[in-house]
Design an enzyme around this catalytic site. Structure first.
Site, PDB file in Angstrom:
ATOM      1  N   CYS A   1      -2.745  17.451   1.511  1.00 26.88           N
ATOM      2  CA  CYS A   1      -2.580  18.312   2.897  1.00 26.88           C
ATOM      3  C   CYS A   1      -3.814  18.663   3.098  1.00 26.88           C
ATOM      4  CB  CYS A   1      -1.373  19.503   2.120  1.00 26.88           C
ATOM      5  SG  CYS A   1       0.019  19.034   1.944  1.00 26.88           S
TER       6      CYS A   1
ATOM      7  N   CYS B   1      -4.258  28.265  -3.169  1.00 21.82           N
ATOM      8  CA  CYS B   1      -4.112  27.055  -4.258  1.00 21.82           C
ATOM      9  C   CYS B   1      -5.245  26.204  -4.467  1.00 21.82           C
ATOM     10  CB  CYS B   1      -2.975  26.179  -3.503  1.00 21.82           C
ATOM     11  SG  CYS B   1      -2.332  25.096  -4.412  1.00 21.82           S
TER      12      CYS B   1
HETATM   13  N1  SAH Z   1       3.006  20.762  -3.821  1.00 15.71           N
HETATM   14  C1  SAH Z   1       3.856  21.580  -3.732  1.00 15.71           C
HETATM   15  C2  SAH Z   1       3.349  23.016  -4.539  1.00 15.71           C
HETATM   16  C3  SAH Z   1       1.883  23.319  -4.631  1.00 15.71           C
HETATM   17  S1  SAH Z   1       1.221  24.171  -3.218  1.00 15.71           S
HETATM   18  C4  SAH Z   1       3.919  22.185  -2.385  1.00 15.71           C
HETATM   19  O1  SAH Z   1       3.460  21.592  -1.550  1.00 15.71           O
HETATM   20  O2  SAH Z   1       4.925  23.132  -2.119  1.00 15.71           O
HETATM   21  C5  SAH Z   1       2.108  25.626  -2.931  1.00 15.71           C
HETATM   22  C6  SAH Z   1       2.102  26.267  -1.647  1.00 15.71           C
HETATM   23  O3  SAH Z   1       0.652  26.834  -1.263  1.00 15.71           O
HETATM   24  C7  SAH Z   1       2.280  25.142  -0.648  1.00 15.71           C
HETATM   25  O4  SAH Z   1       3.360  25.764   0.206  1.00 15.71           O
HETATM   26  C8  SAH Z   1       0.747  25.040  -0.182  1.00 15.71           C
HETATM   27  O5  SAH Z   1       1.162  24.435   1.139  1.00 15.71           O
HETATM   28  C9  SAH Z   1       0.312  26.300   0.074  1.00 15.71           C
HETATM   29  N2  SAH Z   1      -1.166  26.694   0.257  1.00 15.71           N
HETATM   30  C10 SAH Z   1      -2.099  25.657   0.044  1.00 15.71           C
HETATM   31  N3  SAH Z   1      -3.145  26.087   0.223  1.00 15.71           N
HETATM   32  C11 SAH Z   1      -3.011  26.969   0.814  1.00 15.71           C
HETATM   33  C12 SAH Z   1      -3.914  28.027   1.268  1.00 15.71           C
HETATM   34  N4  SAH Z   1      -5.177  28.055   1.408  1.00 15.71           N
HETATM   35  N5  SAH Z   1      -3.528  29.366   1.723  1.00 15.71           N
HETATM   36  C13 SAH Z   1      -2.076  29.628   1.440  1.00 15.71           C
HETATM   37  N6  SAH Z   1      -1.345  28.560   1.272  1.00 15.71           N
HETATM   38  C14 SAH Z   1      -1.825  27.605   0.653  1.00 15.71           C
END
Ligand code: SAH
Length: 341
Positions: A113, A330
């Site tokens: 992502c 994260c």
């Molecule tokens: N792979 C799984 C779980 C891990 S990520 C998933 O995609 O749901 C957990 C959540 O944190 C996800 O919704 C992800 O999009 C979000 N996330 C990642 N980086 C972030 C950021 N910088 N700020 C806020 N949320 C974030």
């Protein structure tokens, strides 16, 4: 030697029966490990000397190591080192309803992502169940309190490590051990459809959260490569099936990224896509990180977005913010430690 924290109660029972011992041995061990928190076999005083020796030679009792803790008010971030030197992180949050922990499920992540720190460090390996279980044990030991809620939302894609994550859930859910209620456990996925299909067949009441982050494929593909594999219609269809099958409500996570997915049109489109879905939407103010260019949507715009969803009768909340100062986005803590090394 397999780690003792990797066993479900049932597996331990089967093991002891298979070596001609009593099934009850498993309950005794669970009681020491998870209720009394004793991991030194010598102190398991209702277990005979011979069996103590057997345990020492047939199981590993090793734990992962806590190496960094950063705290800021109601949030703490923990960095752990695993037996092979790999590092993972967990986040602890104090809420008015309890204490939650966000655990990692993999070392790195392959989902890529664009807005996420974890994706910058590719998956090295899956976590074993015991490595997820121990994140909880070590943090509880460190704070001297019991955790009430667990979210599998740290580094990694849980449905890309399906079996170990489910094993983890079984272990912490067991009433003879930690006994964390399944309604207090949430698994978050970026939308791996085969995982969701499997998950809906599991027993129990574990919650499901979906990282949707966009109202259509065009935007979703720009920020989440997985959208090229599973399109949004298929994802929404499988969620319908999941809700029908389990009677449970799904959480939709939606990160607010400035000028990417936060327009009024996006809100309207999202509302229409979710209209007949038993879900609730969690709008997440993006946690900016210095390594990635995305900006957080301004709070006024988040409110407008929220109001539109509300008006369209979608259940929606804006996520309380945690951890801006402690690299709590994260993957940030690990990324900053690794990349600045
Ligand atoms: N792979 C799984 C779980 C891990 S990520 C998933 O995609 O749901 C957990 C959540 O944190 C996800 O919704 C992800 O999009 C979000 N996330 C990642 N980086 C972030 C950021 N910088 N700020 C806020 N949320 C974030």
């Amino acid at each position: 030697m397999r780690n003792i924290y990797d066993f479900t109660l049932k597996e331990l029972e089967n093991y002891f029966v298979s070596i001609g011992d009593k099934k009850f041995r498993a309950t005794q061990i669970y009681d020491f490990l998870y209720k009394r928190r004793i991991d030194d076999v010598s102190f398991m005083n209702n277990i005979g000397k011979n069996m103590q020796e057997h345990l020492r030679t047939h199981f590993s009792f090793q734990k992962i190591k806590l190496i960094v803790k950063q705290s800021d008010k109601d949030v703490s971030k923990y960095l752990f080192e695993l037996m092979d030197g790999q590092r993972i992180e967990s986040v602890l949050m104090y809420h008015d309803y309890g204490i939650s922990i966000c655990v990692s499920s993999q070392v790195g992540c392959n989902m890529g992502c664009r807005f996420c720190e974890s994706g910058r460090l590719k998956k090295v390996r899956n976590l074993e169940a015991y490595e997820i279980v121990q994140q909880i044990l070590l943090i509880e030991e460190e704070i001297g309190k019991r955790i009430t809620h667990v979210v599998v939302m740290g580094i990694g894609e849980p449905f890309d490590n399906y079996d170990n994550v489910m094993r983890f859930v079984k272990i912490i859910n067991d009433g003879k051990g930690i006994g964390l209620g399944s309604r207090h456990i949430t698994i978050s996925t970026c939308g791996l459809i085969p995982g969701i299909e499997k998950f809906m067949e599991e027993d129990g009441q574990v919650n499901l959260a979906i990282s949707l982050h966009a109202p259509n494929d065009e935007i979703r593909k720009k920020i989440m490569p997985i959208a090229q594999v599973y399109d949004m219609d298929s994802l929404l269809l499988v969620l319908k099936k999941y809700i029908h099958r389990t009677n449970r409500r799904v959480t939709i996570e939606y990160i607010m990224l400035d000028s990417v997915n936060d327009s009024i049109e996006c809100a309207l489109e999202l509302a229409s896509k979710l209209k007949n879905l038993n879900c609730y939407v969690n709008l997440i103010p993006y946690n900016e990180t210095k390594n990635i260019g995305y900006k957080r949507t301004k709070i006024n715009q988040i409110r407008k977005f929220y109001d539109i969803l509300k008006k369209k009768n979608i259940n929606v909340t804006i996520r309380k913010e945690f951890g801006g100062k402690v690299d709590a986005a994260c993957g940030q803590l690990r990324a900053n430690q690794e990349l600045n090394k």
